[in-house]
Design an enzyme around this catalytic site. Structure first.
Site, PDB file in Angstrom:
ATOM      1  CG  HIS A 100      -8.665   8.065  85.450  1.00  0.00           C
ATOM      2  ND1 HIS A 100      -7.587   8.138  86.387  1.00  0.00           N
ATOM      3  CD2 HIS A 100      -9.207   9.041  85.364  1.00  0.00           C
ATOM      4  CE1 HIS A 100      -7.696   9.364  87.005  1.00  0.00           C
ATOM      5  NE2 HIS A 100      -8.642  10.095  86.376  1.00  0.00           N
ATOM      6  CG  HIS A 139     -11.916  10.113  90.206  1.00  0.00           C
ATOM      7  ND1 HIS A 139     -12.491  11.571  90.170  1.00  0.00           N
ATOM      8  CD2 HIS A 139     -10.987   9.979  89.148  1.00  0.00           C
ATOM      9  CE1 HIS A 139     -11.832  12.193  89.130  1.00  0.00           C
ATOM     10  NE2 HIS A 139     -10.659  11.416  88.823  1.00  0.00           N
ATOM     11  CD  GLU A 183      -8.163  11.740  91.038  1.00  0.00           C
ATOM     12  OE1 GLU A 183      -7.953  10.773  90.325  1.00  0.00           O
ATOM     13  OE2 GLU A 183      -8.285  13.077  90.691  1.00  0.00           O
TER      14      GLU A 183
HETATM   15  C1  GLA Z   1      -8.009  12.869  87.176  1.00  0.00           C
HETATM   16  C2  GLA Z   1      -7.127  13.498  86.062  1.00  0.00           C
HETATM   17  C3  GLA Z   1      -7.863  14.651  85.208  1.00  0.00           C
HETATM   18  C4  GLA Z   1      -9.119  14.238  85.030  1.00  0.00           C
HETATM   19  C5  GLA Z   1      -9.961  13.670  85.888  1.00  0.00           C
HETATM   20  C6  GLA Z   1     -11.330  13.246  85.534  1.00  0.00           C
HETATM   21  O1  GLA Z   1      -7.856  13.923  87.965  1.00  0.00           O
HETATM   22  O2  GLA Z   1      -5.778  13.772  86.267  1.00  0.00           O
HETATM   23  O3  GLA Z   1      -7.025  15.022  84.289  1.00  0.00           O
HETATM   24  O4  GLA Z   1      -8.978  13.035  84.090  1.00  0.00           O
HETATM   25  O5  GLA Z   1      -9.333  12.932  86.563  1.00  0.00           O
HETATM   26  O6  GLA Z   1     -11.876  14.057  84.710  1.00  0.00           O
END
Ligand code: GLA
Length: 354
Positions: free
Chosen positions: A109, A180, A319
């Site tokens: 991220h 997100h 996402e």
């Molecule tokens: C995404 C990632 C997860 C986690 C979430 C936030 O979905 O794939 O592993 O990091 O974001 O916690």
């Protein structure tokens, strides 16, 4: 994952340099946005009886996002690269770039101070639309190129929240932005999302290794717990004996969206229905994939805006994105942005009830 408080801006700076902007449409739907992390702080939508509830997890004020003991990216724009890049490294045009590793040995991220933890500039704000901009400097979190970004949220009178991303760079780089937001269509803090019924417009998903990096395989969902081609309760198969489910701690995978003939065209990605309230969320996107994440890391430690604990699987994220680790996987659709090109991406969250 916790981020040291010393990174990025402080809660005081956030309180001083940020604001909350309210969008409202003809039907009375409300979306609240802050320029800290371009975060969607709340979305109020109607149930089948017309009652409005906030269907997104989050906090009451911008500074609470920075002060919170855990930061699960509630409502934020994630980047420069949403999801993981293996070992925090990629080679582009013969040059190897090293990124922050903030998820075991991998980059997640956007790194330690991703776009979810920076202050964006409000370029324009009207009753139903807000445009936020951010300039990510060359070498920020290790990425090459100065990246000029804009994210626009528009709440239209068809009860759609339209998200438009745009970016340009002065050196070749990788860009993969996503949103997100954690949804709970029964209202934030109202238990788990295990009864919500989900349809994903995807015949394949990208299985992962122990570090949640795609193996490169595109696997058919047929006869696996990953088959959401027909609506299915999230909880139906989530605890099934399945290697991929144990690796993801539940659903935390990228689905390969079925696209029409034009790959970048807006197409249906997902439909989610909450039988209890009748609320429906329909997601469309120009992106080739969607990370369906079922809030597996929420632990109940965080208390949300109305004082209720956010329990494990108390929210889900859709996402929309390019596939994880694309910079290292030449078979995946490319995330390279070059000078002179324009990065464009659109995702639409449409709200209704039945
Ligand atoms: C995404 C990632 C997860 C986690 C979430 C936030 O979905 O794939 O592993 O990091 O974001 O916690």
């Amino acid at each position: 994952m916790t981020v040291p408080a010393s990174l990025g801006v402080s809660a005081d700076e956030v309180a001083e340099s940020t604001d909350v902007y309210t969008l409202q449409n003809q039907d009375g739907l409300v979306v609240k946005v802050t320029n800290y992390g371009a975060i969607i702080m709340s979305i109020l939508t109607r149930d089948r009886d017309g009652n409005l509830s906030d269907v997104t997890l989050g906090h009451r004020t911008p500074s609470e996002y920075i002060e919170a003991a855990e930061k699960p990216y509630f409502g934020a724009v994630v980047g420069r690269y949403g999801n993981r890049i293996a070992k925090g490294s990629f080679t582009l045009d013969g040059e190897t770039h090293t990124l922050a590793t903030n998820n075991g040995e991998n980059h997640l991220h956007g790194g330690l101070t991703g776009f979810d933890k920076v202050v964006w500039t409000v370029k324009s704000a009207t009753k139903q639309s807000i445009e936020l901009t951010y300039v990510s400097h060359d070498q920020e979190e290790g990425y090459p190129g100065r990246l000029n970004l804009s994210v626009t949220y528009t709440l239209n009178d068809q009860n759609q929240l339209v998200i438009d991303y745009r970016g340009t760079t002065d050196k070749a780089t990788h860009v993969n932005l996503t949103q997100h937001t954690y949804f709970n269509l029964a209202g934030e803090g109202n238990g788990t999302i295990l009864d919500h019924e989900v349809m994903l417009n995807a015949d394949y998903f990208t299985p992962v290794d122990a570090g949640s990096i795609p193996t490169g395989e595109l696997r058919r969902v047929t006869e696996t717990p990953f088959d959401f081609t027909s609506p299915k309760a999230i909880g139906r198969d989530i605890n099934a004996e399945n290697e991929q489910l144990s690796l993801g701690n539940g659903y935390d995978h990228n689905w390969v969206l079925n696209k029409g003939v034009i790959p970048d065209e807006l197409a249906l990605a997902a439909v989610v229905y909450d039988p209890a309230t009748g609320r429906v969320l329909t997601v469309s996107t120009t992106e080739p994939g969607v990370q369906f994440y079922t809030g597996n890391f929420l632990s109940g430690n965080l208390t949300g805006k109305s004082g209720k604990a956010y329990v494990r699987r108390g929210g889900f994220c859709l996402e929309t994105q390019h596939f994880p680790d694309s910079p290292n996987q030449p078979e995946f659709p490319s995330t390279i942005l070059r000078p002179g090109e324009v990065y464009r991406s659109q995702t639409v969250f449409a709200f209704s009830a039945k």
